[in-house]
Design an enzyme around this catalytic site. Structure first.
Site, PDB file in Angstrom:
ATOM      1  N   SER A  89       0.726  -1.078   0.094  1.00  0.00           N
ATOM      2  CA  SER A  89       0.067  -0.039  -0.051  1.00  0.00           C
ATOM      3  C   SER A  89       1.098   1.245   0.030  1.00  0.00           C
ATOM      4  CB  SER A  89      -0.909  -0.107   1.130  1.00  0.00           C
ATOM      5  OG  SER A  89      -0.077  -0.181   2.203  1.00  0.00           O
ATOM      6  N   THR A 191      -0.745   2.442   4.611  1.00  0.00           N
ATOM      7  CA  THR A 191      -0.106   3.681   4.455  1.00  0.00           C
ATOM      8  C   THR A 191       0.636   3.907   5.556  1.00  0.00           C
ATOM      9  OG1 THR A 191      -2.102   4.402   3.201  1.00  0.00           O
ATOM     10  CG2 THR A 191      -1.009   6.069   4.447  1.00  0.00           C
ATOM     11  N   THR A 209       1.648   6.980   0.344  1.00  0.00           N
ATOM     12  CA  THR A 209       0.769   5.718   0.195  1.00  0.00           C
ATOM     13  C   THR A 209       0.711   5.516  -1.306  1.00  0.00           C
ATOM     14  OG1 THR A 209      -1.517   4.878   0.540  1.00  0.00           O
ATOM     15  CG2 THR A 209      -1.441   7.210  -0.006  1.00  0.00           C
ATOM     16  N   ARG A 219      -8.057   9.146  -9.168  1.00  0.00           N
ATOM     17  CA  ARG A 219      -8.349   9.194  -7.783  1.00  0.00           C
ATOM     18  C   ARG A 219      -7.078   9.743  -6.859  1.00  0.00           C
ATOM     19  NH1 ARG A 219      -7.272   7.187  -2.327  1.00  0.00           N
ATOM     20  NH2 ARG A 219      -8.874   7.524  -0.991  1.00  0.00           N
ATOM     21  N   VAL A 220      -7.298  10.731  -5.800  1.00  0.00           N
ATOM     22  CA  VAL A 220      -6.453  11.156  -5.012  1.00  0.00           C
ATOM     23  C   VAL A 220      -7.081  10.967  -3.658  1.00  0.00           C
ATOM     24  CG1 VAL A 220      -5.172  12.999  -4.104  1.00  0.00           C
ATOM     25  CG2 VAL A 220      -5.003  12.354  -6.581  1.00  0.00           C
ATOM     26  N   GLY A 221      -6.495  10.556  -2.842  1.00  0.00           N
ATOM     27  CA  GLY A 221      -6.986  10.474  -1.320  1.00  0.00           C
ATOM     28  C   GLY A 221      -6.657  11.436  -0.256  1.00  0.00           C
ATOM     29  N   ASP A 222      -6.686  11.198   0.803  1.00  0.00           N
ATOM     30  CA  ASP A 222      -6.387  12.090   1.955  1.00  0.00           C
ATOM     31  C   ASP A 222      -4.941  12.529   2.211  1.00  0.00           C
ATOM     32  OD1 ASP A 222      -6.431   9.493   3.088  1.00  0.00           O
ATOM     33  OD2 ASP A 222      -6.121  10.214   4.981  1.00  0.00           O
ATOM     34  N   THR A 242      -4.822   7.361   8.495  1.00  0.00           N
ATOM     35  CA  THR A 242      -4.962   6.051   7.488  1.00  0.00           C
ATOM     36  C   THR A 242      -6.299   5.689   7.573  1.00  0.00           C
ATOM     37  OG1 THR A 242      -3.885   4.052   7.241  1.00  0.00           O
ATOM     38  CG2 THR A 242      -4.657   4.472   9.241  1.00  0.00           C
ATOM     39  N   GLY A 243      -6.557   5.034   6.569  1.00  0.00           N
ATOM     40  CA  GLY A 243      -7.898   4.293   6.050  1.00  0.00           C
ATOM     41  C   GLY A 243      -8.658   4.945   4.739  1.00  0.00           C
ATOM     42  N   GLY A 245      -9.714   7.453   2.515  1.00  0.00           N
ATOM     43  CA  GLY A 245      -9.191   8.827   2.454  1.00  0.00           C
ATOM     44  C   GLY A 245     -10.667   9.852   2.396  1.00  0.00           C
TER      45      GLY A 245
HETATM   46  C1  SD4 Z   1      -6.126   6.749   1.128  1.00  0.00           C
HETATM   47  N1  SD4 Z   1      -5.821   7.042   3.481  1.00  0.00           N
HETATM   48  O1  SD4 Z   1      -5.478   6.976  -0.249  1.00  0.00           O
HETATM   49  C2  SD4 Z   1      -5.296   6.495   2.143  1.00  0.00           C
HETATM   50  C3  SD4 Z   1      -5.321   4.964   2.207  1.00  0.00           C
HETATM   51  C4  SD4 Z   1      -5.012   4.413   3.409  1.00  0.00           C
HETATM   52  O2  SD4 Z   1      -5.352   2.526   4.743  1.00  0.00           O
HETATM   53  O3  SD4 Z   1      -4.636   4.894   4.330  1.00  0.00           O
HETATM   54  N2  SD4 Z   1      -5.318   2.986   3.602  1.00  0.00           N
HETATM   55  O4  SD4 Z   1      -7.294   6.974   0.997  1.00  0.00           O
END
Ligand code: SD4
Length: 334
Positions: A89, A191, A209, A219-222, A242-243, A245
């Site tokens: 990841s 992450t 990450t 796609r872009v996350g947090d 984490t998680g 986003g």
């Molecule tokens: C995301 N927060 O791209 C990141 C991925 C992540 O546990 O943290 N996964 O959304």
């Protein structure tokens, strides 16, 4: 003139200069000294990171022991996970998007409140190092996609193939069903977000990450979004997420954790409150996704909290490197 020189010079003119002077003024009137005097410095330095990443925290700790800066420490620590092909990841070996392309998101923030980020970066393992260069060598805070990649080549990074055979096989298996729903990894390795305080009480953080496995293209996350995936306020503390986003972005999670600490909450209380903002939203389907936060305050106190069981924090303090299971919201889960 080489493009890199042009980029540096651009920060000396116009808007770049105006913004730069605002930042300087803010940090000059810092009240750090007052706050630092109440810290028990014997507990510093301190490094914490999301998930079970002993090699990363060790690297950050050793970087500090060798007299390097706290910014070097978080960068070097995160680079360990980016280079680990077994970590699916982050960085090289990260799982690709649904088109089979590995794209990376990362950001870094220093104790002066400066920050840099890259989003949708391809073909470069060390996204966090590029994020740092964006912060230090450009007048910007974020570069995306091809521009970020081009910038990486200009500062000497080489093109790499980030799709390992293992990740490719996993993607091919996924394609058989191609479930549109993002798969949330709530396993023990994910992450990496890292926060560190040096012996003077100065705080830096970084996050890197490959994002959600099999995400939509683009796609872009947090994780690269300052305030969502990471926030550092050297007067108060820092937080990293984490998680899923999308849920972190909707609540500007890391900034929220730091602001809650500013209001007097402990890092633990602040992480819990930030999770409660997510689970208490109307129609929240929080049972189907994971979000976890870790935080540290200026006194070196730490906290961690997540929605589901299974999240953990690695902490290196006073010569001891330990993985600590996080408390979590969904207590009925086994
Ligand atoms: C995301 N927060 O791209 C990141 C991925 C992540 O546990 O943290 N996964 O959304």
């Amino acid at each position: 003139m080489k493009r890199r020189n042009f980029i540096k010079n651009a920060s000396l003119s116009g808007v770049g200069f105006a913004i730069g002077s605002t930042i300087t003024n803010c940090t000059e009137k810092s009240t750090d000294k007052k706050v630092i005097s109440s810290i028990d410095k014997s507990t510093l330095p301190l490094v914490i990171a999301t998930w079970d990443v002993p090699n990363a925290t060790t690297k950050a700790w050793e970087t500090l022991q060798h007299g390097k800066s706290v910014l070097d420490a978080v960068e070097q620590g995160c680079m360990i996970e980016e280079a680990d092909l077994k970590n699916s990841s982050v960085g090289n070996g990260g799982l690709p998007d649904r088109d089979g392309i590995v794209t990376l998101d990362s950001c870094i923030m220093n104790s002066k409140g400066d920050c840099g980020a890259v989003v949708y970066l391809q073909n470069i393992t060390h996204a966090v190092a590029i994020a740092r260069k964006v912060m230090e060598d450009t007048p910007h805070v974020m570069l995306a996609g091809r521009g970020a990649e081009q910038f990486a080549y200009e500062i000497g990074f080489e093109k790499e193939n980030l799709l390992t055979d293992t990740s490719k096989k996993a993607w091919e298996t996924w394609k058989e069903k191609s479930e549109y729903k993002p798969i949330i990894n709530i396993e023990n390795h994910d992450t990496i977000g890292m926060l560190a305080i040096d012996k003077n009480g100065d705080i830096c953080g970084a996050c890197t990450t490959s994002g959600l496995a099999y995400k939509m293209s683009g796609r872009v996350g947090d994780s690269p979004i300052i305030g969502s995936g990471l926030f550092v306020d050297n007067e108060i503390g820092a937080a990293v997420a984490t998680g899923l986003g999308e849920e972190v972005v909707k609540t500007v999670g890391s900034f929220l954790v730091v602001e809650l600490m500013r209001q007097g909450k402990s890092p633990q209380e602040a992480c819990e409150e930030a999770i409660s903002r997510i689970v208490n939203k109307p129609n929240s389907n929080y049972k189907n996704f994971q979000v976890g936060y870790i935080a540290v305050n200026k006194r070196g106190e730490t906290g961690a909290y997540s929605i589901h069981q299974g999240f953990s924090m690695t902490k290196y303090q006073e010569g001891k490197n330990e993985n600590i299971q996080s408390d979590f919201f969904l207590k009925e889960e086994k």
